[in-house]
Every structure is written in structure tokens, then in C-alpha cells.
Design a protein around this motif. Structure first.
Motif, PDB file in Angstrom:
ATOM      1  N   PHE A 138       0.798  -1.225   0.000  1.00 39.48           N
ATOM      2  CA  PHE A 138       0.000   0.000   0.000  1.00 39.48           C
ATOM      3  C   PHE A 138       0.827   1.269   0.000  1.00 39.48           C
ATOM      4  O   PHE A 138       0.339   2.363  -0.312  1.00 39.48           O
ATOM      5  N   LYS A 139       2.091   1.188   0.349  1.00 39.66           N
ATOM      6  CA  LYS A 139       2.916   2.362   0.605  1.00 39.66           C
ATOM      7  C   LYS A 139       3.039   3.300  -0.594  1.00 39.66           C
ATOM      8  O   LYS A 139       3.292   4.503  -0.418  1.00 39.66           O
ATOM      9  N   LEU A 140       2.864   2.804  -1.800  1.00 34.76           N
ATOM     10  CA  LEU A 140       2.948   3.654  -2.975  1.00 34.76           C
ATOM     11  C   LEU A 140       1.935   4.794  -2.897  1.00 34.76           C
ATOM     12  O   LEU A 140       2.204   5.918  -3.333  1.00 34.76           O
ATOM     13  N   ARG A 141       0.763   4.521  -2.339  1.00 35.26           N
ATOM     14  CA  ARG A 141      -0.300   5.523  -2.277  1.00 35.26           C
ATOM     15  C   ARG A 141       0.184   6.787  -1.538  1.00 35.26           C
ATOM     16  O   ARG A 141       0.074   7.909  -2.044  1.00 35.26           O
ATOM     17  N   GLY A 142       0.696   6.590  -0.330  1.00 35.58           N
ATOM     18  CA  GLY A 142       1.138   7.731   0.465  1.00 35.58           C
ATOM     19  C   GLY A 142       2.376   8.401  -0.104  1.00 35.58           C
ATOM     20  O   GLY A 142       2.476   9.634  -0.107  1.00 35.58           O
ATOM     21  N   ALA A 143       3.319   7.600  -0.574  1.00 33.00           N
ATOM     22  CA  ALA A 143       4.561   8.155  -1.114  1.00 33.00           C
ATOM     23  C   ALA A 143       4.293   9.013  -2.349  1.00 33.00           C
ATOM     24  O   ALA A 143       4.830  10.116  -2.486  1.00 33.00           O
ATOM     25  N   TYR A 144       3.442   8.522  -3.232  1.00 30.39           N
ATOM     26  CA  TYR A 144       3.157   9.259  -4.456  1.00 30.39           C
ATOM     27  C   TYR A 144       2.391  10.549  -4.134  1.00 30.39           C
ATOM     28  O   TYR A 144       2.667  11.602  -4.709  1.00 30.39           O
ATOM     29  N   ASN A 145       1.442  10.457  -3.218  1.00 32.86           N
ATOM     30  CA  ASN A 145       0.698  11.658  -2.853  1.00 32.86           C
ATOM     31  C   ASN A 145       1.621  12.706  -2.238  1.00 32.86           C
ATOM     32  O   ASN A 145       1.453  13.915  -2.468  1.00 32.86           O
ATOM     33  N   LYS A 146       2.617  12.271  -1.485  1.00 31.80           N
ATOM     34  CA  LYS A 146       3.579  13.207  -0.907  1.00 31.80           C
ATOM     35  C   LYS A 146       4.397  13.885  -2.007  1.00 31.80           C
ATOM     36  O   LYS A 146       4.604  15.106  -1.977  1.00 31.80           O
TER      37      LYS A 146
END
Length: 406
Positions: free
Chosen positions: A51-59
Motif C-alpha cells: 500500500f505504501k505507494l499511495r502515500g509516497a506518491y501523494n507526498k
């Protein structure tokens, strides 16, 4: 600034061209075992395997051009590393990521392949974090925190929106907790959409820092410990995350290392899903009956990631087969002459046993050199099947001695 549904919906718009809308499916087997209508939200099927791609990309979307030019630095046990590496490469931003020396090699290799520079330091996440902060101060790069950041939390919260869009009648969401970014994001979104929904967090019992913090009413730090669920082995929950955990999370339960391993094994065997320890934590809690009040309810377990070394998968399978007595080890005394070993193996095969290894040793006892001990490791369909194989061999006249677990 605060985390709210509007911010999470903005994140959903920001990541929609990159992040996959991961599958959520009903599992009849686990529903029966857990006594509820159970669904799995498979973030192990997300790009980068978690799931970590979601937060990293939004950042990354929310960084200024000046910040992007200076590059980014992050610390991670593995999944945030891959998410940051993927996102940074997509934006043409230089990324340096500190990972523990104990990080699964699959995660280290994948992070490098996504384009980041990897620096391995320390045994647990908190040591990596300290090193990453040091690098950030030296280089002026932007630090991308794996959980204690509103943009990251908002990205993870998009999972909550997806769940309730796909199944509005959901009653309970069970979520692994490390630093708290995932559960704070999902809980904020889910409670805003459906206030009656229950949010249950799961942590390894050997490093249950959020549970301890909730019990004390403030963020506490526990001694570092390495769980099989390495992705959620975090000594201190994020201060920003904890605000929303206190507000929206109904309960935090813990699981043992044995329960995590069984969760991984069960997902492989029953649902054909290869997941890491953190990814199996939610189903581990449900199988261990740690979550109360779910009988007949619609429940979703978040399968947060699937980045696990194949060597670890092999160990988990071997371990569970032994614990469940589906792999047995025994010694049979045979006359040491041509054909007897072949007959024994054929007998075992005819009874449905799968002979994994065979080792023949000379028998230096009172019977002399005409006899040999043959050690077999056999995989059976069940504990009862294994016992039946041994029983039938004895009925056929073989001298069989059960060995200690393999």
C-alpha cells in the motif's frame, strides 16, 4: 492543517493514474473459520507490492519544484522504500533511502531497481530513521516520513474510500499497525463516510507500541524488537498518526509470532496469496479469535503487503507442515538387501504419502550388518493421514520409530 475526508479525496485524485484500485474479494473459507462475512483487501497486489505507494506518491505530488530539485530521503523497513523509489523516479527526483541491514533482500533489491540509492544501516526501523535524518540535514533533501505525515496518511486513507465504495455495508475493518499511517488514514476516511464502522488495529505482541500508547493515553516508546512482521516492527507510533488513532480506532489487538506465521501459511494455502508478515497480521488476529463482536458481520482484513523473501516463504511452509504434523520423520529398520528400500518407498507412496527425503544408515547393533536404519521425511495430507501411514506400515511388519519434528 488536518487530516480529513476532503484531503483524502484529493489524494485519491492525485494518485488515480498511478495507484491500482486493488481487489477486495469474499473468502468463504475464512468466513467459516472466523464466523463472519470476511473480505480481503489485497494491497499486496498494489504496484511495488504494498500500500505504501499511495502515500509516497501523494507526498511527491505535493512537493514544490524547489523541494523536488533537492531530492528526497526516506527511512523504511522495505515497503515505504519501494513506494518512494517508484514515486521519485516517476517525478525524476533523486531518492536516498535508509533500510535496516536486516531488511528482506527482496525489498532491498526492488528498491534499487525502482531507481533509489539504498543505504543499509541499523537493525530496526528507528535506527534507520535516525540515520536518514542525519542525511537530510547534510544534503538539504526533503525527508519523506513513512507514516507521520499528513500527505502520506491521506494517500493511505484512499483504501478506506475504496472499501466503502465497493461495499457500503461493511461493518468492521481490521488493519495492521506499524507507525500508524495506514490505520489513521483508513480510519479517518471510513469514520467520515460511515461513523458506525468499527476500526480494529493489529500489532505484533513483542512490539505493540500503539497498543501501549493507547493504554497510557500518550505516545510511548518500546524497546526495539524484530518481528516476523518486519514492516510493522515500530517502537514509537507517529505523533500525528496517534491523534487520529485515539479519535477513530476502536481497539488494538496483538498477535504472536506463531499466529503471524500461521496467517501467512493460511493465506498461501487457502487463498493462494503470498504475503509478508505485516500483510498477514489482520487475518492472523481473526483466525486467532482476537477480534470480538464480528459474528455475522461484514468484515474486511487489510492484506497490506506481499514483499517477502522466497527463502522466508519456504521456512514458513516447512515450519507449519511440521507443527501441523503434516510432515513426519520416522526411522524404519530394513534388511540391507537389494529391493527392500524400493518396496518401502512404494508402500508409502501407495498410501498417499509424499517421500521428501530418504537416508540409509548402516545398523551397527546386535543384529549385525544385515540390517540398516532408513530415515524418511514424508509429507501427508493431514495429521491423521500421517498417523495412518505409520500405523499401516507397522501392520505390514515394519519396525517404525517416530523421530522428533523435522
Amino acid at each position: 492543517m488536518e487530516l480529513n475526508l476532503e484531503r483524502i479525496k484529493n489524494a485519491q485524485e492525485n494518485i488515480k493514474e498511478v495507484s491500482r484500485r486493488t481487489p477486495m474479494f469474499h473468502t468463504s473459507t475464512f468466513s467459516r473459520l472466523c464466523g463472519c462475512n470476511l473480505y480481503l483487501k489485497c494491497e499486496n497486489k498494489q504496484k511495488t507490492g504494498a500500500f505504501k505507494l499511495r502515500g509516497a506518491y501523494n507526498k511527491l505530488v505535493n512537493l514544490t519544484e524547489e523541494e523536488k530539485k533537492k531530492g528526497v530521503v526516506a527511512s523504511s523497513a522495505g515497503n515505504h522504500a519501494q513506494g518512494v523509489a517508484y514515486a521519485a523516479t516517476a517525478f525524476g527526483v533523486k531518492a536516498r533511502i535508509v533500510m535496516p541491514v536486516t531488511a528482506p533482500q527482496a525489498k532491498v533489491n526492488a528498491t534499487k531497481e525502482y531507481g533509489a540509492e539504498v543505504i543499509q544501516f541499523g537493525q530496526v526501523y528507528d535506527e534507520c530513521y535516525a540515520k536518514a535524518v542525519e542525511i537530510q540535514k547534510e544534503t538539504g533533501a526533503t525527508f519523506l516520513h513513512p507514516f507521520n505525515d499528513l500527505d502520506v496518511m491521506a494517500g493511505q486513507g484512499t483504501i478506506g474510500i475504496e472499501i466503502l465504495e465497493d461495499l457500503p455495508e461493511m461493518d468492521v475493518i481490521v488493519i495492521p499497525i506499524g507507525g500508524g499511517g495506514l490505520i489513521s488514514g483508513i480510519a479517518t476516511a471510513a469514520k467520515a463516510i460511515k461513523p458506525s464502522i468499527r476500526i480494529i488495529g493489529v500489532q505484533p505482541e513483542i512490539i505493540a507500541s500503539t497498543k501501549a500508547s493507547m493504554e497510557k493515553g500518550e505516545v510511548v516508546t518500546l524497546p526495539g524488537a524484530k518481528s516476523l512482521a518486519d514492516g510493522i516492527s515500530v517502537s514509537t507510533p507517529g505523533t500525528e498518526c496517534f491523534k487520529y488513532i485515539q479519535k477513530y480506532v476502536d481497539e488494538v489487538v496483538t498477535v504472536s509470532e506463531d499466529e503471524i506465521a500461521y496467517g501467512m501459511f493460511s493465506l498461501m494455502e487457502r487463498n493462494k496469496l503470498i504475503v509478508e508478515g505485516a500483510g498477514a497480521s489482520a487475518i492472523a488476529a481473526l483466525l486467532a479469535k482476537k477480534v470480538n463482536g464480528i459474528q455475522g458481520k461484514n468484515v474486511v482484513a487489510i492484506v497490506s503487503g506481499g514483499n517477502v523473501d522466497i527463502a522466508t516463504v519456504s521456512k514458513i511452509i516447512e515450519r507449519e507442515l511440521v507443527l501441523q504434523k503434516r510432515r513426519i520423520k520416522f526411522v524404519v529398520e530394513l534388511q540391507d538387501k537389494a529391493g527392500t528400500l524400493g518396496i518401502l518407498i512404494t508402500e508409502v507412496g501407495a498410501m498417499g504419502g509424499n517421500v521428501v527425503t530418504v537416508r540409509q544408515n548402516d545398523n551397527w547393533n546386535e543384529k549385525g550388518l544385515d540390517y540398516a536404519d532408513v530415515q524418511l521425511v514424508v509429507t501427508a495430507q493431514s495429521k491423521e493421514h500421517g498417523e495412518e501411514i505409520v500405523k499401516k506400515l507397522r501392520e505390514k511388519g515394519y519396525l517404525v520409530q517416530i523421530s522428533k519434528p523435522v
